[in-house]
Design an enzyme around this catalytic site. Sequence first.
Site, PDB file in Angstrom:
ATOM      1  N   ARG A  60       0.837  -1.214   0.000  1.00 57.75           N
ATOM      2  CA  ARG A  60       0.000   0.000   0.000  1.00 57.75           C
ATOM      3  C   ARG A  60       0.867   1.257   0.000  1.00 57.75           C
ATOM      4  O   ARG A  60       0.415   2.340  -0.349  1.00 57.75           O
ATOM      5  CB  ARG A  60      -0.977  -0.001   1.191  1.00 57.75           C
ATOM      6  CG  ARG A  60      -1.911   1.203   1.199  1.00 57.75           C
ATOM      7  CD  ARG A  60      -3.236   0.988   1.946  1.00 57.75           C
ATOM      8  NE  ARG A  60      -3.105   0.200   3.143  1.00 57.75           N
ATOM      9  CZ  ARG A  60      -2.513   0.592   4.272  1.00 57.75           C
ATOM     10  NH1 ARG A  60      -1.982   1.807   4.344  1.00 57.75           N
ATOM     11  NH2 ARG A  60      -2.449  -0.208   5.318  1.00 57.75           N
ATOM     12  N   TYR A 113     -17.214  15.298 -16.149  1.00 63.58           N
ATOM     13  CA  TYR A 113     -17.622  13.893 -16.121  1.00 63.58           C
ATOM     14  C   TYR A 113     -18.739  13.743 -15.066  1.00 63.58           C
ATOM     15  O   TYR A 113     -18.631  14.313 -13.972  1.00 63.58           O
ATOM     16  CB  TYR A 113     -16.401  13.052 -15.757  1.00 63.58           C
ATOM     17  CG  TYR A 113     -16.659  11.574 -15.657  1.00 63.58           C
ATOM     18  CD1 TYR A 113     -16.943  10.822 -16.790  1.00 63.58           C
ATOM     19  CD2 TYR A 113     -16.615  10.926 -14.430  1.00 63.58           C
ATOM     20  CE1 TYR A 113     -17.180   9.461 -16.703  1.00 63.58           C
ATOM     21  CE2 TYR A 113     -16.847   9.563 -14.332  1.00 63.58           C
ATOM     22  CZ  TYR A 113     -17.125   8.843 -15.476  1.00 63.58           C
ATOM     23  OH  TYR A 113     -17.357   7.498 -15.387  1.00 63.58           O
ATOM     24  N   LYS A 203      -9.561   4.666 -19.876  1.00 65.78           N
ATOM     25  CA  LYS A 203      -9.984   5.025 -21.222  1.00 65.78           C
ATOM     26  C   LYS A 203      -8.832   4.827 -22.205  1.00 65.78           C
ATOM     27  O   LYS A 203      -8.403   3.707 -22.403  1.00 65.78           O
ATOM     28  CB  LYS A 203     -10.539   6.452 -21.210  1.00 65.78           C
ATOM     29  CG  LYS A 203     -11.497   6.729 -20.032  1.00 65.78           C
ATOM     30  CD  LYS A 203     -12.773   5.910 -20.085  1.00 65.78           C
ATOM     31  CE  LYS A 203     -13.570   5.912 -18.786  1.00 65.78           C
ATOM     32  NZ  LYS A 203     -13.874   7.213 -18.216  1.00 65.78           N
TER      33      LYS A 203
HETATM   34  C1  LIG Z   1     -14.260   7.720 -16.940  1.00 62.81           C
HETATM   35  C2  LIG Z   1     -13.888   9.103 -16.564  1.00 62.81           C
HETATM   36  C3  LIG Z   1     -13.593   9.445 -15.239  1.00 62.81           C
HETATM   37  C4  LIG Z   1     -13.686   8.431 -14.104  1.00 62.81           C
HETATM   38  O1  LIG Z   1     -12.760   7.414 -14.267  1.00 62.81           O
HETATM   39  P1  LIG Z   1     -12.989   5.900 -13.725  1.00 62.81           P
HETATM   40  O2  LIG Z   1     -11.731   5.233 -14.160  1.00 62.81           O
HETATM   41  O3  LIG Z   1     -14.225   5.373 -14.375  1.00 62.81           O
HETATM   42  O4  LIG Z   1     -13.145   5.984 -12.251  1.00 62.81           O
HETATM   43  C5  LIG Z   1     -13.221  10.734 -14.964  1.00 62.81           C
HETATM   44  N1  LIG Z   1     -13.149  11.673 -15.943  1.00 62.81           N
HETATM   45  C6  LIG Z   1     -13.436  11.382 -17.226  1.00 62.81           C
HETATM   46  C7  LIG Z   1     -13.348  12.460 -18.257  1.00 62.81           C
HETATM   47  C8  LIG Z   1     -13.815  10.098 -17.588  1.00 62.81           C
HETATM   48  O5  LIG Z   1     -14.112   9.826 -18.860  1.00 62.81           O
END
Ligand SMILES: *Cc1c(COP(=O)(O)O)cnc(C)c1O
Length: 386
Positions: A60, A113, A203
């Site tokens: 951690r 988001y 992403k």
């Molecule tokens: C998906 C996303 C998030 C959150 O990320 P996670 O990995 O799903 O927790 C934050 N900002 C943007 C622009 C996103 O597309």
Amino acid sequence: MQFATALVHAGREDLHRLGVHALPIDLSTTYPVADLDIGTQSFDALVGGAAAAENPIYARLFNPTVARFEQAIAALETTEAAVAFGSGMAAVSACLLAARQRGEEVLAVRPLYGTSDHLLRSGLLGVRVRFVDVEQIAASITPDTGLVFIETPANPNLDLIDIADVVRQAGDVPVLVDSTFATPVLQQPATLGAALVLHSATKFLGGHGDVIAGVVCCNEAHAATLRQVRAATGGLLHPLAAYLLHRGLPTLQLRVERAQANAQVLAQRLQSHARIERVMYPGLDTVKNSHLRHTQMRGPGSLMSFDVHGGYEAAVQVLKSLHLMTVAVSLGSVDTLIQHPAGLTHRVVATGDLALMGIGPGTLRLSVGIEDADDLWADLCQALHA
Ligand SMILES: *Cc1c(COP(=O)(O)O)cnc(C)c1O
């Protein structure tokens, strides 16, 4: 080192010396403490936010596979350091908690988001949010402002925000840029003065739909605070996930540029399609500040939103009729994903606010993949005529 070379080599500098070619993975949860003095010093250093210590002590506090990925993404964003988390939202949460050391109010520009918007409003982390127009940032700063939070390109209306202008207005208040839609291939917010560059690595950085992760790129002082928050709250990135993210970096530019080329083709064709009301894409001049795609960015990216004539029913019909594209939330994968923001990702945002963000009942958001553009167009066309 040029960017394309750094994509392939960053965080791998010591592999020759180690005598290996692929990235090593260390899955240890704990590390033997041969010398208690070294152990004590290492423990104190890591809990205090140090990047590394002689003994890693406990996973951690430090993991070498995660640290390698952090080193690589920091190089790509031109920052001193990076701190990786178990998701994009864990990264956002750590930034909000860290900001409280400076002040309890966050100035944020919409749209964000959906879950970031929701987290800020919820008060769950003890921060207060004030949503302001970009032009009002300078006038809205108070001694209690801990952070300025923007997202560009924005989700899902694809508006662009001038990062350097926001940094100027913020003065010495740190600016957090959620740069998930751009990746370091298309923009490097730290070169424009942003203190914190955040990615949902789930992403484009992951790119293959099999990793949930987040990362914040920043200077060493901010990183030390974020590591303290991570060690205390435990929003860790697993080393296997870090390995997959690092493994995908060498192809990031190829993926981003190919998807972007496809997106440009689809956006143009959609714009002149009779069943489409409007297309929001920075590569067409249909979003706020689209000129920044040439200056702040190296291209418009591969996300767009469009409104189908006929509202909700028509949008649902399109989704039902697609064969090749996958109806799913998330984005930045090698395959094309399409979703309905009002019904899914931005459901946590109040209806009145949705309209202000340009999200209607007939709005669909498209994350274009790296398939053949004509195959994608054929799928969209038959669904629009269904
Ligand atoms: C998906 C996303 C998030 C959150 O990320 P996670 O990995 O799903 O927790 C934050 N900002 C943007 C622009 C996103 O597309």
